[in-house]
Write an enzyme that holds these catalytic residues in place. Structure first.
Site, mmCIF file in Angstrom:
data_model
loop_
_atom_site.group_PDB
_atom_site.id
_atom_site.type_symbol
_atom_site.label_atom_id
_atom_site.label_comp_id
_atom_site.label_asym_id
_atom_site.label_seq_id
_atom_site.Cartn_x
_atom_site.Cartn_y
_atom_site.Cartn_z
ATOM 1 N N LYS A 44 0.822 -1.195 0.000
ATOM 2 C CA LYS A 44 0.000 0.000 0.000
ATOM 3 C C LYS A 44 0.864 1.255 0.000
ATOM 4 C CE LYS A 44 -2.889 -2.615 3.173
ATOM 5 N NZ LYS A 44 -2.474 -3.188 4.446
ATOM 6 N N GLY A 45 2.111 1.089 0.450
ATOM 7 C CA GLY A 45 2.964 2.234 0.740
ATOM 8 C C GLY A 45 3.160 3.214 -0.398
ATOM 9 N N GLU A 101 8.112 3.244 -6.285
ATOM 10 C CA GLU A 101 8.362 2.658 -4.959
ATOM 11 C C GLU A 101 8.373 3.737 -3.892
ATOM 12 O OE1 GLU A 101 8.483 0.111 -3.300
ATOM 13 O OE2 GLU A 101 9.266 -1.624 -4.347
ATOM 14 N N ASP A 105 15.390 -0.044 0.053
ATOM 15 C CA ASP A 105 16.216 -0.199 1.254
ATOM 16 C C ASP A 105 17.321 -1.215 0.943
ATOM 17 O OD1 ASP A 105 16.837 0.222 3.963
ATOM 18 O OD2 ASP A 105 15.643 -1.485 4.596
ATOM 19 N N PHE A 154 14.597 4.571 10.730
ATOM 20 C CA PHE A 154 13.274 4.154 10.292
ATOM 21 C C PHE A 154 12.374 5.377 10.118
ATOM 22 C CE2 PHE A 154 9.049 2.351 10.497
ATOM 23 C CZ PHE A 154 9.188 1.208 9.730
ATOM 24 N N VAL A 155 11.754 5.483 8.974
ATOM 25 C CA VAL A 155 10.947 6.674 8.680
ATOM 26 C C VAL A 155 9.498 6.301 8.372
ATOM 27 C CG1 VAL A 155 12.898 8.041 7.854
ATOM 28 C CG2 VAL A 155 11.606 6.631 6.236
ATOM 29 N N ASP A 161 4.745 3.256 6.580
ATOM 30 C CA ASP A 161 4.053 2.958 7.827
ATOM 31 C C ASP A 161 4.961 2.382 8.900
ATOM 32 O OD1 ASP A 161 4.281 0.410 6.299
ATOM 33 O OD2 ASP A 161 3.216 -0.405 8.026
ATOM 34 N N ARG A 167 0.818 6.372 7.607
ATOM 35 C CA ARG A 167 0.940 6.522 6.157
ATOM 36 C C ARG A 167 0.428 7.886 5.694
ATOM 37 N NH1 ARG A 167 2.068 1.441 3.957
ATOM 38 N NH2 ARG A 167 1.140 -0.346 5.008
HETATM 39 P P1 IMP Z 1 13.802 -3.695 0.741
HETATM 40 O O1 IMP Z 1 13.320 -4.957 0.067
HETATM 41 O O2 IMP Z 1 14.722 -3.973 1.880
HETATM 42 O O3 IMP Z 1 14.388 -2.682 -0.209
HETATM 43 O O4 IMP Z 1 12.558 -3.115 1.516
HETATM 44 C C1 IMP Z 1 11.642 -2.293 0.991
HETATM 45 C C2 IMP Z 1 10.394 -2.304 1.840
HETATM 46 O O5 IMP Z 1 10.660 -2.314 3.257
HETATM 47 C C3 IMP Z 1 9.628 -1.038 1.580
HETATM 48 O O6 IMP Z 1 8.728 -1.191 0.513
HETATM 49 C C4 IMP Z 1 8.938 -0.793 2.912
HETATM 50 O O7 IMP Z 1 7.698 -1.473 2.950
HETATM 51 C C5 IMP Z 1 9.825 -1.401 3.949
HETATM 52 N N1 IMP Z 1 10.674 -0.382 4.616
HETATM 53 C C6 IMP Z 1 12.017 -0.292 4.557
HETATM 54 N N2 IMP Z 1 12.459 0.748 5.282
HETATM 55 C C7 IMP Z 1 11.364 1.345 5.828
HETATM 56 C C8 IMP Z 1 11.189 2.508 6.691
HETATM 57 O O8 IMP Z 1 12.126 3.212 7.105
HETATM 58 N N3 IMP Z 1 9.902 2.801 7.019
HETATM 59 C C9 IMP Z 1 8.836 2.065 6.591
HETATM 60 N N4 IMP Z 1 8.956 0.991 5.777
HETATM 61 C C10 IMP Z 1 10.219 0.622 5.404
HETATM 62 MG MG MG Z 2 6.143 -1.479 1.758
#
Ligand code: IMP
Ligand code: MG
Length: 180
Positions: A44-45, A101, A105, A154-155, A161, A167
């Site tokens: 949903k983000g 996106e 991360d 963490f943001v 969320d 959100r």
């Molecule tokens: P990745 O696969 O590690 O790149 O993670 C991406 C997903 O992790 C994002 O789509 C978010 O849902 C979640 N995520 C990573 N960091 C944060 C944060 O700081 N706040 C909230 N959600 C996060």
């Molecule tokens: Mg997400």
């Protein structure tokens, strides 16, 4: 607008976010000028970012959504083990596709999605992220458009969320979970 106590500090204000989205939307409009663009957001983000971005883009856009979920329980599973829980409504063959996106991360999610979409023969495929946390990157993926680079905190806000909350904040804030 005053931030709740669990928001330690505001990283980017609503005005800064809006201004930066307009800049990136202008880059995108320029790059795809003369073509139609399909924006794909992950529920949903990324929905909040997608709608803001779409309204600032000056070329014709289509939108579509998919949802992903982790395999099994979130903790015992290696990162990036995701599957498609809700697929796109329409094919993307021969279309110019921009994956939208909220945050890249480790890069696992984005890599999985880019590989999956690439397998459906789009005319072109690129990624645009609101936030990029390159210090935590594990798998290298090309990030074509990004609004902000962020530190290793963490943001929340602008679609991001903490336990499904925050959100709807218009700004990006650093979360302090201990204050909740
Ligand atoms: P990745 O696969 O590690 O790149 O993670 C991406 C997903 O992790 C994002 O789509 C978010 O849902 C979640 N995520 C990573 N960091 C944060 C944060 O700081 N706040 C909230 N959600 C996060
Ligand atoms: Mg997400």
């Amino acid at each position: 607008m005053t931030a709740p106590p669990e928001i330690e500090r505001v990283l980017f204000t609503e005005e800064q976010v809006a201004a930066r989205i307009r800049e990136v939307a202008a880059e995108i409009s320029e790059k795809y000028r003369g073509r139609d663009l399909k924006l794909i957001a992950v529920l949903k983000g990324s929905v909040f970012f997608l709608t803001a971005l779409a309204r600032a883009i000056e070329i014709p856009v289509k939108i579509d959504f998919l949802a992903i979920s982790s395999f099994g329980g979130p903790s015992q599973v290696p990162p990036g083990m995701v599957r498609i829980a809700k697929d796109l409504d329409d094919p993307i063959q021969d279309e110019d596709v921009l994956l939208v996106e909220d945050i890249v991360d480790t890069g696992f999610t984005a890599r999985y999605l880019l590989q999956t979409l690439a397998g459906r023969s789009p005319r072109s495929l690129a990624i645009c992220t609101l936030l990029d946390r390159t210090v935590r990157r594990i798998v290298q993926i090309p990030v074509d458009f990004r609004c902000f680079e962020i530190p290793d905190r963490f943001v929340v806000g602008c679609g991001l969320d903490y336990k499904q909350l925050y959100r709807n904040l218009g700004y990006i804030g650093v979360m302090n979970p201990e204050k909740r």
